[in-house]
Write a protein that holds these residues in place. Structure first.
Motif, mmCIF file in Angstrom:
data_model
loop_
_atom_site.group_PDB
_atom_site.id
_atom_site.type_symbol
_atom_site.label_atom_id
_atom_site.label_comp_id
_atom_site.label_asym_id
_atom_site.label_seq_id
_atom_site.Cartn_x
_atom_site.Cartn_y
_atom_site.Cartn_z
ATOM 1 N N VAL A 1 -1.545 6.020 -3.122
ATOM 2 C CA VAL A 1 -0.151 6.087 -3.609
ATOM 3 C C VAL A 1 0.860 6.888 -2.586
ATOM 4 C CG1 VAL A 1 1.308 6.415 -5.648
ATOM 5 C CG2 VAL A 1 -1.250 5.620 -5.783
ATOM 6 N N LEU A 2 2.011 6.156 -2.333
ATOM 7 C CA LEU A 2 3.052 6.923 -1.474
ATOM 8 C C LEU A 2 4.056 6.790 -2.524
ATOM 9 C CD1 LEU A 2 1.108 5.317 0.748
ATOM 10 C CD2 LEU A 2 2.706 6.246 2.197
ATOM 11 N N VAL A 3 4.946 8.124 -2.267
ATOM 12 C CA VAL A 3 6.445 8.037 -2.979
ATOM 13 C C VAL A 3 7.495 8.240 -2.061
ATOM 14 C CG1 VAL A 3 5.177 8.641 -5.024
ATOM 15 C CG2 VAL A 3 6.031 10.541 -3.606
ATOM 16 N N ARG A 4 8.627 7.920 -2.153
ATOM 17 C CA ARG A 4 9.898 8.024 -1.646
ATOM 18 C C ARG A 4 10.250 9.455 -1.850
ATOM 19 N NH1 ARG A 4 13.717 3.917 0.802
ATOM 20 N NH2 ARG A 4 12.404 2.678 -0.195
ATOM 21 N N ASP A 5 10.352 10.259 -0.927
ATOM 22 C CA ASP A 5 10.633 11.796 -1.102
ATOM 23 C C ASP A 5 11.286 12.219 -0.172
ATOM 24 O OD1 ASP A 5 10.431 14.539 -1.893
ATOM 25 O OD2 ASP A 5 8.513 14.792 -0.582
ATOM 26 N N GLY A 6 12.766 12.479 -0.356
ATOM 27 C CA GLY A 6 13.987 13.092 0.780
ATOM 28 C C GLY A 6 13.683 12.104 1.892
ATOM 29 N N GLY A 7 13.964 10.682 1.335
ATOM 30 C CA GLY A 7 14.026 9.575 2.506
ATOM 31 C C GLY A 7 12.862 9.002 2.996
ATOM 32 N N THR B 1 -8.614 -3.018 7.987
ATOM 33 C CA THR B 1 -8.407 -4.605 7.566
ATOM 34 C C THR B 1 -8.130 -4.718 6.136
ATOM 35 O OG1 THR B 1 -10.837 -4.464 7.224
ATOM 36 C CG2 THR B 1 -9.938 -5.027 9.363
ATOM 37 N N ASP B 2 -7.814 -5.745 5.943
ATOM 38 C CA ASP B 2 -7.354 -6.197 4.408
ATOM 39 C C ASP B 2 -6.145 -5.330 3.850
ATOM 40 O OD1 ASP B 2 -9.420 -8.185 4.750
ATOM 41 O OD2 ASP B 2 -10.786 -6.432 4.096
ATOM 42 N N ILE B 3 -4.992 -4.954 4.544
ATOM 43 C CA ILE B 3 -4.074 -4.081 4.121
ATOM 44 C C ILE B 3 -3.108 -4.903 3.126
ATOM 45 C CG2 ILE B 3 -2.286 -2.562 4.721
ATOM 46 C CD1 ILE B 3 -3.479 -2.417 7.535
ATOM 47 N N GLU B 4 -3.051 -4.282 2.015
ATOM 48 C CA GLU B 4 -2.366 -4.933 0.858
ATOM 49 C C GLU B 4 -1.122 -3.786 0.584
ATOM 50 O OE1 GLU B 4 -2.189 -8.112 -0.300
ATOM 51 O OE2 GLU B 4 -3.701 -8.534 0.997
ATOM 52 N N VAL B 5 0.156 -3.969 0.489
ATOM 53 C CA VAL B 5 0.981 -3.337 -0.181
ATOM 54 C C VAL B 5 1.813 -3.891 -1.186
ATOM 55 C CG1 VAL B 5 3.214 -1.933 0.565
ATOM 56 C CG2 VAL B 5 1.460 -2.381 2.496
ATOM 57 N N THR B 6 1.901 -3.176 -2.081
ATOM 58 C CA THR B 6 2.664 -3.331 -3.241
ATOM 59 C C THR B 6 3.661 -2.456 -3.492
ATOM 60 O OG1 THR B 6 0.767 -4.493 -4.090
ATOM 61 C CG2 THR B 6 2.764 -3.981 -5.830
ATOM 62 N N THR B 7 4.940 -2.354 -3.852
ATOM 63 C CA THR B 7 5.888 -1.501 -4.065
ATOM 64 C C THR B 7 6.544 -1.766 -5.376
ATOM 65 O OG1 THR B 7 7.577 -3.023 -3.072
ATOM 66 C CG2 THR B 7 6.866 -1.110 -1.703
ATOM 67 N N PHE B 8 6.930 -0.535 -6.156
ATOM 68 C CA PHE B 8 7.571 -0.874 -7.366
ATOM 69 C C PHE B 8 8.159 0.279 -7.497
ATOM 70 C CE2 PHE B 8 3.084 0.555 -7.261
ATOM 71 C CZ PHE B 8 3.016 1.651 -8.068
ATOM 72 N N PRO B 9 9.441 0.476 -8.682
ATOM 73 C CA PRO B 9 9.682 -0.982 -9.213
ATOM 74 C C PRO B 9 10.097 -2.196 -7.935
ATOM 75 C CG PRO B 9 11.590 0.304 -9.484
ATOM 76 C CD PRO B 9 10.386 1.225 -8.659
ATOM 77 N N SER B 10 9.560 -3.453 -8.172
ATOM 78 C CA SER B 10 9.927 -4.407 -7.096
ATOM 79 C C SER B 10 11.510 -4.707 -7.008
ATOM 80 C CB SER B 10 9.102 -5.386 -7.655
ATOM 81 O OG SER B 10 9.185 -6.131 -8.683
ATOM 82 N N SER B 11 12.280 -3.748 -6.927
ATOM 83 C CA SER B 11 13.645 -3.892 -6.523
ATOM 84 C C SER B 11 13.832 -3.725 -5.293
ATOM 85 C CB SER B 11 14.216 -2.971 -7.388
ATOM 86 O OG SER B 11 14.121 -1.636 -6.952
ATOM 87 N N ASP B 12 15.250 -3.747 -4.827
ATOM 88 C CA ASP B 12 15.662 -3.463 -3.498
ATOM 89 C C ASP B 12 15.356 -2.032 -2.987
ATOM 90 O OD1 ASP B 12 16.215 -6.115 -3.094
ATOM 91 O OD2 ASP B 12 18.441 -5.871 -3.719
ATOM 92 N N ASP B 13 15.189 -1.285 -4.012
ATOM 93 C CA ASP B 13 15.021 0.297 -3.643
ATOM 94 C C ASP B 13 13.745 0.765 -4.329
ATOM 95 O OD1 ASP B 13 15.587 2.499 -2.459
ATOM 96 O OD2 ASP B 13 16.837 3.168 -4.316
ATOM 97 N N GLN C 1 10.379 2.980 -5.152
ATOM 98 C CA GLN C 1 10.313 4.431 -5.205
ATOM 99 C C GLN C 1 8.754 4.783 -4.765
ATOM 100 O OE1 GLN C 1 12.886 6.565 -4.476
ATOM 101 N NE2 GLN C 1 13.841 4.648 -4.437
ATOM 102 N N THR C 2 7.912 3.910 -5.303
ATOM 103 C CA THR C 2 6.614 4.001 -5.096
ATOM 104 C C THR C 2 5.944 2.872 -4.326
ATOM 105 O OG1 THR C 2 6.737 5.071 -7.203
ATOM 106 C CG2 THR C 2 4.311 4.564 -6.597
ATOM 107 N N ALA C 3 4.776 3.036 -3.536
ATOM 108 C CA ALA C 3 4.028 1.920 -2.803
ATOM 109 C C ALA C 3 2.368 2.186 -3.199
ATOM 110 C CB ALA C 3 4.569 1.895 -1.481
ATOM 111 N N LEU C 4 1.876 1.133 -3.316
ATOM 112 C CA LEU C 4 0.483 1.200 -3.361
ATOM 113 C C LEU C 4 -0.098 0.501 -2.155
ATOM 114 C CD1 LEU C 4 -2.499 1.792 -4.697
ATOM 115 C CD2 LEU C 4 -1.823 -0.292 -5.912
ATOM 116 N N VAL C 5 -0.914 1.320 -1.412
ATOM 117 C CA VAL C 5 -1.537 0.789 -0.204
ATOM 118 C C VAL C 5 -2.992 0.697 -0.368
ATOM 119 C CG1 VAL C 5 -1.893 0.481 2.237
ATOM 120 C CG2 VAL C 5 0.121 1.634 1.114
ATOM 121 N N VAL C 6 -3.557 -0.688 -0.514
ATOM 122 C CA VAL C 6 -5.015 -0.658 -0.508
ATOM 123 C C VAL C 6 -5.658 -1.244 0.963
ATOM 124 C CG1 VAL C 6 -6.894 -1.748 -1.764
ATOM 125 C CG2 VAL C 6 -4.859 -1.131 -3.058
ATOM 126 N N CYS C 7 -6.585 -0.799 1.416
ATOM 127 C CA CYS C 7 -7.103 -1.256 2.730
ATOM 128 C C CYS C 7 -8.637 -1.057 2.687
ATOM 129 C CB CYS C 7 -6.471 -0.612 3.977
ATOM 130 S SG CYS C 7 -6.625 0.952 4.100
#
Length: 145
Positions: free
Chosen positions: A116-122, A72-84, A86-92
Motif C-alpha cells: 500500500v502506497l500513499v501520496r505523501d508530500g507529492g 510479474t503479475d503487477i496489478e495497480v489499483t488506486t483509490f479513490p478512483s478519481s483523478d487525484d 491518494q492511495t494505491a495498492l500494488v500486488v505482484c
C-alpha cells in the motif's frame, strides 16, 4: 508527465532497486514516516512504525550479498478512483534470485507481495507491505494443491 499508475509503479520499482543495491538512503526515502506504517516479512510477525520497519530492512540488506527481483503479475489499483487518488495498492509476484551456499551457486523462490502506497508530500511512499512465499508444488502433488 507520467500517469498516476506510472508514478506508483516507479516508486514500487525503486523499493526493489534499494534492496538489490543495499541503498538504505533510498529505502528510507520510500517509506512514509508514521507509527501506523507496517511491514510483514515472509514467515515473520508484523512490524509497526517507520523506525522498526527501516531497521528490519537495514538488517536484511546487510545480510544479503546478492539478490535480484523479477516482478510479474503487477496489478495497480488506486483509490479513490478519481483523478487525484491518494492511495494505491500494488500486488505482484516477486521472482527472487539470490546467492546460494557457494559463490558459484544461486537459489530462487517466489513470493506474492501486497504493498500500500500513499501520496505523501507529492511523492508515493510505502505505508504497508506484506510478502508471502509461494509454495513450491512438486510434480505429482498438483492434485493436493
Amino acid at each position: 508527465m507520467r500517469s498516476v499508475e506510472e508514478q506508483v509503479v516507479a516508486a514500487h520499482r525503486a523499493f526493489y532497486d534499494a534492496v538489490e543495491t543495499a541503498d538504505f538512503d533510498l529505502m528510507s526515502s520510500l517509506w512514509a514516516d508514521d507509527p501506523g506504517v507496517s511491514c510483514v516479512h515472509p514467515a515473520a510477525h508484523p512490524l509497526y512504525g517507520t523506525e522498526k520497519v527501516l531497521r528490519s530492512w537495514a538488517v536484511l540488506m546487510a545480510q544479503i550479498d546478492y539478490i535480484q527481483f523479477f516482478l510479474t503479475d503487477i496489478e495497480v489499483t488506486t483509490f479513490p478512483s478519481s483523478d487525484d487518488p491518494q492511495t494505491a495498492l500494488v500486488v505482484c509476484t516477486e521472482n527472487i534470485l539470490s546467492e546460494g551456499e557457494s559463490i558459484e551457486s544461486f537459489t530462487g523462490g517466489s513470493a506474492v507481495c501486497s504493498s500500500v502506497l500513499v501520496r505523501d508530500g507529492g511523492q508515493w511512499r510505502f505505508w504497508s507491505r506484506h510478502a508471502s512465499p509461494v509454495a513450491v508444488v512438486e510434480p505429482g502433488d498438483e492434485a493436493e494443491a
